[in-house]
Scaffold this active site. Structure first.
Site, short mmCIF file in Angstrom:
data_model
loop_
_atom_site.label_atom_id
_atom_site.label_comp_id
_atom_site.label_asym_id
_atom_site.label_seq_id
_atom_site.Cartn_x
_atom_site.Cartn_y
_atom_site.Cartn_z
N SER A 83 90.53 26.59 56.42
CA SER A 83 88.81 27.15 57.35
C SER A 83 87.76 26.81 55.74
CB SER A 83 89.41 28.15 57.28
OG SER A 83 89.24 29.44 56.05
N GLU A 114 75.48 18.87 56.91
CA GLU A 114 75.38 18.84 58.27
C GLU A 114 75.82 19.58 58.89
OE1 GLU A 114 79.11 16.46 57.10
OE2 GLU A 114 80.52 18.26 57.82
N LYS A 116 77.13 22.35 61.37
CA LYS A 116 78.36 22.93 62.02
C LYS A 116 78.55 22.85 63.99
CE LYS A 116 80.63 26.77 61.19
NZ LYS A 116 81.75 26.55 62.59
O1 D41 Z 1 80.68 20.62 62.51
C1 D41 Z 1 81.79 21.11 61.94
N1 D41 Z 1 82.71 22.47 62.78
C2 D41 Z 1 82.95 21.57 60.27
C3 D41 Z 1 83.73 22.47 60.37
C4 D41 Z 1 82.10 20.64 59.45
N2 D41 Z 1 80.85 19.77 59.52
N3 D41 Z 1 82.61 20.14 58.87
C5 D41 Z 1 84.05 20.78 57.85
N4 D41 Z 1 84.48 20.97 56.88
C6 D41 Z 1 85.09 21.93 56.50
C7 D41 Z 1 85.91 20.88 55.01
C8 D41 Z 1 84.84 20.92 53.84
C9 D41 Z 1 87.17 22.66 54.74
C10 D41 Z 1 86.84 19.66 55.39
C11 D41 Z 1 84.38 22.21 59.44
C12 D41 Z 1 85.48 23.08 59.05
N5 D41 Z 1 86.31 22.10 57.36
C13 D41 Z 1 86.11 23.53 59.49
N6 D41 Z 1 86.42 24.04 60.69
C14 D41 Z 1 86.99 24.13 61.27
C15 D41 Z 1 87.53 24.85 60.21
C16 D41 Z 1 87.54 24.39 59.54
#
Ligand code: D41
Length: 680
Positions: A83, A114, A116
C-alpha cells in the site's frame, strides 16, 4: 487448406487492430475513425468465422469469451501488492523528502511523479509476452482472478509489443472508468430504472466484479500502469521513469501526465500543476504519487510495514465528505416545479464549502432513504451541483424525521399539486407566483433565448420585487430613471442594459418561441417548430394533432403548446412584445422535408477531424435532421469522431449506422441537391 493469402490477411488485421488500440489508449492519438476500426474488426470476425481453425486466444476478436462465472478464484500475489502512505499537507511532503534525503545521503533527490488514479489496483501477468492472468489487489497478498473481465478492456494489450518479451512479468496499475463513460452509464441506468453508481470508482469496481465478462465489456473500462511487480528474464532499466517508458513501448498505457522532477520544490510544483488540471482530466484522480526515481535507491531506502518508504501519495482534498442534513427546503422553478433542496451543515468538499445539495424530487428522497437529521455523504465533482450520495445509517439520530412535501407554495401560497403520473410536484400559482415570474423573466432574457446581456438573476429579482416588471413585455418599457433608482445600479450599467434590451428586439422565431417558456418546449423543440411552421401565426393556429406532425413533437409537447396559446394572458404578452418592436425574419425558407436527412435523428460523439460538434449539428439541422444527446432505439445515425466513448458502444449494440466525418459529409452532399425547390 486455407490459403496463405487468408492467413496473411488475418494476421495483418490483428496487427492493425492492436496498433489502433495502441494509438487510441496508449498514445491518446487515434489515426482512424471508430467506424473504420469497426470495419476492420468485422472483417476479422467474418474471416475467423469462415476459418475457425485459425482463431487464437490473443486475437482482438477473442476479448469477450467464455461463460459467466459463479464466483472468482482467489489468487496469491507472487510479490505482495504494497500500500502507499498518504500525505495530506505540504509539511508531510517536506518530511517525506527529508527522510528520503537522509536515507539516501543525497542533498537533492530525483522523483518520478504521476497522478494518483482513483480506480482499482490490479496486477497483470504476461508470460512470454502473452497476457495470462489478471487479479485484483485484494488485501495486497490475496486477490481475485478477474482475467476474463480484464481481457475485455481494450486498453490492456493481449500481447506485449516486443520481439523478445520477458519470461514472466507482473505489471501493476489501476482500472478506472472515464468521467464521460460514467455519466453515460448512469444516464442509461436511470433510463432503465436501474441503480445509479455513486462515482466512477464504484462504477469501475462494479463493472470489474461482474461474473459475466460480457457485461464488463460494455462498460468501456480503462487501464493505466504504475509499476512492475515480479519479473523474470529481462533486465529492467535503472529508473522508474524509464520502466514506464519501456511499458509504453510495449503498448501498455501509462499516465501521460507523468514526469521526473527535482527535490521537494519539484514535488510541490507538480502537485499544484496537476491540481489545476484535476477537473479537466478525463478521469478522477485523488492526488499525485511521488516515487524515488532511481530503482536501486528505492531498494536501499526500503519499506516500513506494508508500505514503501521511497514513495508517498499526496492527496487532494476529498470530493466526498460526510455532514448532517439539517433540513429540506423546497425551491420553485420557472414552470412551478418544486425541487427539494438539502440544507447541510457546512462542510468542505474538495476545497469548497458546501451548504446545499439537490434532491431532484420526492421519489428520489425516498429512494435514497434520506431522513432530515441524517448524516449523509455528499459528493461534488467539478462544477456540478453537490449531490447526496448515501446515508450513514449507523449514525441515524433517533429523532430523524421524514420529509413531507408542503401542500402550499412557500413563495405565493398557491396549492402544490402532483399529478398521478408525474415525478414533479408543482406550484399552481403560474405567473401570479413571484418565484415563477422571476424565473420566467430570467429564462426569457437568457443567452439562448432573447439574449439580453446583463439581465441576470439578481437584477430580475430586483425588478420584480420593485414591481417594475411583471411580464417580459414590461422589459421593453423600462426607462433610465426607474433603473438608476435601483440599488447598486450606476447610470452606465443602466444605459448598457437598455441598449441590450433594445438590441434583443431583433431576434429569430426559434429564440422567441423558446423564450416564451412553454412547458416541454426546449431550445431544440423551439427550433423544430420554427423550422416547420416558418411563422408564429401558423404555429399558433395549429391544433394538437397538427402539432404532432412536427418531427419529434409528441402528445405531451403538443398539448402543452395548445394550452399555452389558449391562455388569453399569454396572447396579450405576445401582442405587447410585438407592439414593443420584437421582430424576426420570417422570410427564411423552412428547411427541406424530403431529404434523406430530414426527420432523422443523429448523435454526435467524439472529436471530429475538421469540424466542431456545433458545426456538424448546424449542418444536420439545416437539412431538417435533428441532433440528439444520447443514443437510443430512435437514433438513426451516430456521427463518430476520435475517442467516442460509450455512445459508440451503445450504437454498436443497437446496430445503428455509424458514420465518420467523411461519410457524414458525403451523405449531406448527396442530399444537398434536393434542398432547392422543396419546402411548401
Ligand atoms: O495511481 C495510483 N493509484 C497509484 C497507486 C500509483 N500511481 N502508484 C502506485 N505505486 C505503488 C507502489 C509505489 C507501492 C508500487 C500505487 C500503488 N502502489 C498502490 N495502489 C493501491 C495500493 C498501492
Amino acid at each position: 487448406m486455407v490459403s496463405a493469402e487468408i492467413k496473411n490477411r488475418i494476421s495483418a488485421l490483428r496487427e492493425q487492430l492492436e496498433y489502433h488500440n495502441y494509438r487510441y489508449y496508449v498514445l491518446d492519438a487515434p489515426e482512424i475513425s471508430d467506424a473504420e476500426y469497426d470495419r476492420l474488426f468485422r472483417e476479422l470476425q467474418s474471416l475467423e468465422q469462415q476459418y475457425p481453425e485459425l482463431i487464437i486466444p490473443s486475437s482482438p476478436s477473442q476479448r469477450v469469451g467464455g461463460a459467466a462465472l459463479t464466483e472468482f478464484t482467489q489468487i496469491t500475489h507472487t510479490t505482495p501488492m504494497l500500500s502507499l502512505n498518504n500525505a495530506f499537507s505540504e509539511d508531510e511532503v517536506v518530511a517525506f523528502d527529508r527522510r528520503v534525503r537522509e536515507a539516501s545521503e543525497l542533498s537533492q533527490v530525483d522523483y518520478a511523479v504521476e497522478p494518483k488514479f482513483d480506480g482499482l489496483a490490479i496486477s497483470l501477468v504476461y508470460e512470454r509476452g502473452q497476457f495470462v492472468m489478471g487479479a485484483t489487489r485484494g488485501d495486497g497478498y490475496v486477490g481475485e482472478d478477474v482475467t476474463a473481465n480484464l481481457r475485455t478492456i481494450r486498453a490492456i494489450p493481449l500481447l506485449l509489443a516486443t520481439p523478445n518479451p520477458p519470461q514472466r512479468i507482473e505489471i501493476r496499475g489501476e482500472v478506472l472508468m472515464l468521467k464521460a463513460d460514467f455519466a453515460a452509464l448512469n444516464a442509461y441506468q436511470r433510463e432503465q430504472g436501474l441503480k445509479e453508481f455513486a462515482n466512477p470508482r464504484n462504477a469501475a469496481a462494479g463493472s470489474l466484479r461482474q461474473l459475466d465478462p460480457r457485461i464488463t465489456a460494455t462498460r468501456g473500462l480503462h487501464f493505466f500502469a504504475y509499476g512492475v511487480g515480479q519479473c523474470e528474464g529481462v533486465v529492467l532499466p535503472s529508473t522508474h521513469g524509464e520502466v514506464m517508458d519501456l511499458l509504453m513501448a510495449w503498448r501498455i498505457p501509462v499516465a501521460h501526465e507523468r514526469a521526473v522532477v527535482q527535490g521537494v520544490e519539484g514535488l510541490l510544483a507538480y502537485y499544484q500543476r496537476i491540481g489545476a488540471q484535476r477537473d479537466s482530466l478525463a478521469f478522477d484522480i485523488d492526488g499525485v504519487v511521488y516515487k524515488v526515481n532511481d530503482l536501486a535507491m528505492q531498494q536501499q531506502i526500503g519499506y516500513v510495514a506494508r508500505a514503501p518508504r521511497f514513495a508517498i501519495a499526496h492527496k487532494f482534498p476529498a470530493q466526498e465528505a460526510t455532514t448532517q442534513l439539517l433540513d429540506i427546503d423546497v425551491q420553485v422553478g420557472r414552470t412551478g416545479a418544486i425541487t427539494p433542496v438539502a440544507r447541510l451543515a457546512p462542510v468542505s468538499v474538495g476545497g469548497v464549502t458546501v451548504t446545499n445539495a439537490t434532491l431532484h424530487n420526492e421519489d428520489e428522497i425516498r429512494r435514497k432513504g434520506v431522513l432530515i437529521g441524517d448524516w449523509v455523504n455528499v459528493r461534488r465533482a467539478g462544477d456540478v451541483i453537490p449531490e447526496i450520495v448515501s446515508v450513514v445509517m449507523s449514525r441515524r439520530p433517533s429523532d430523524a424525521r421524514e420529509f413531507v412535501m408542503p401542500t402550499t407554495c412557500p413563495v405565493c401560497g398557491s396549492h402544490i399539486v402532483r399529478l398521478p403520473d408525474e415525478a414533479i410536484a408543482r406550484c399552481t400559482g403560474g405567473l401570479f407566483c413571484p418565484a415563477q415570474r422571476k424565473q420566467a423573466l430570467w429564462h426569457f432574457a437568457s443567452r439562448r433565448a432573447m439574449d439580453i446581456d446583463g439581465l441576470g438573476e439578481k437584477l430580475v429579482e430586483q425588478l420584480v420585487d420593485e414591481n417594475l416588471v411583471h411580464s417580459p413585455a414590461d422589459l421593453y418599457r423600462l426607462g433610465l430613471l426607474s433603473l438608476v433608482n435601483l440599488e447598486r445600479m450606476a447610470e452606465k450599467s443602466a444605459r448598457n442594459l437598455l441598449a441590450a434590451i433594445e438590441h434583443s428586439k431583433r431576434t429569430t422565431l426559434a429564440r422567441f418561441i423558446y423564450a416564451l417558456g412553454i412547458r416541454h418546449v426546449g431550445e431544440q423543440t423551439a427550433k423544430d417548430l420554427a423550422r416547420y411552421y416558418g411563422t408564429l401565426e401558423a404555429m399558433m393556429a395549429a391544433d394538437e394533432l397538427q402539432l404532432q406532425q412536427v418531427p419529434e413533437v409528441g402528445e405531451v409537447v403538443a398539448k402543452s403548446i395548445v394550452q399555452f396559446f389558449a391562455e388569453p394572458h399569454n396572447l396579450t404578452v405576445i401582442e405587447m412584445l410585438r407592439a414593443a418592436g420584437v421582430c424576426w425574419d420570417e422570410s427564411a425558407p423552412p428547411v427541406i422535408q424530403n431529404s434523406a436527412i430530414s426527420g432523422k435523428v443523429f448523435v454526435i460523439t467524439g472529436t471530429l477531424p475538421t469540424m466542431s460538434r456545433d458545426e456538424a449539428k448546424a449542418k444536420i439541422e439545416a437539412m431538417g435532421g435533428k441532433a440528439s444527446g444520447s443514443v437510443s432505439k430512435k437514433t438513426d445515425f451516430v456521427l463518430a469522431g476520435a475517442e467516442p466513448g460509450s455512445k459508440f458502444i451503445k450504437a454498436q449494440e443497437l446496430g445503428i449506422t455509424i458514420l465518420d466525418e467523411a461519410e457524414f459529409l458525403s451523405l449531406i452532399n448527396e442530399n444537398q441537391g434536393e434542398e432547392d425547390g422543396q419546402g411548401y
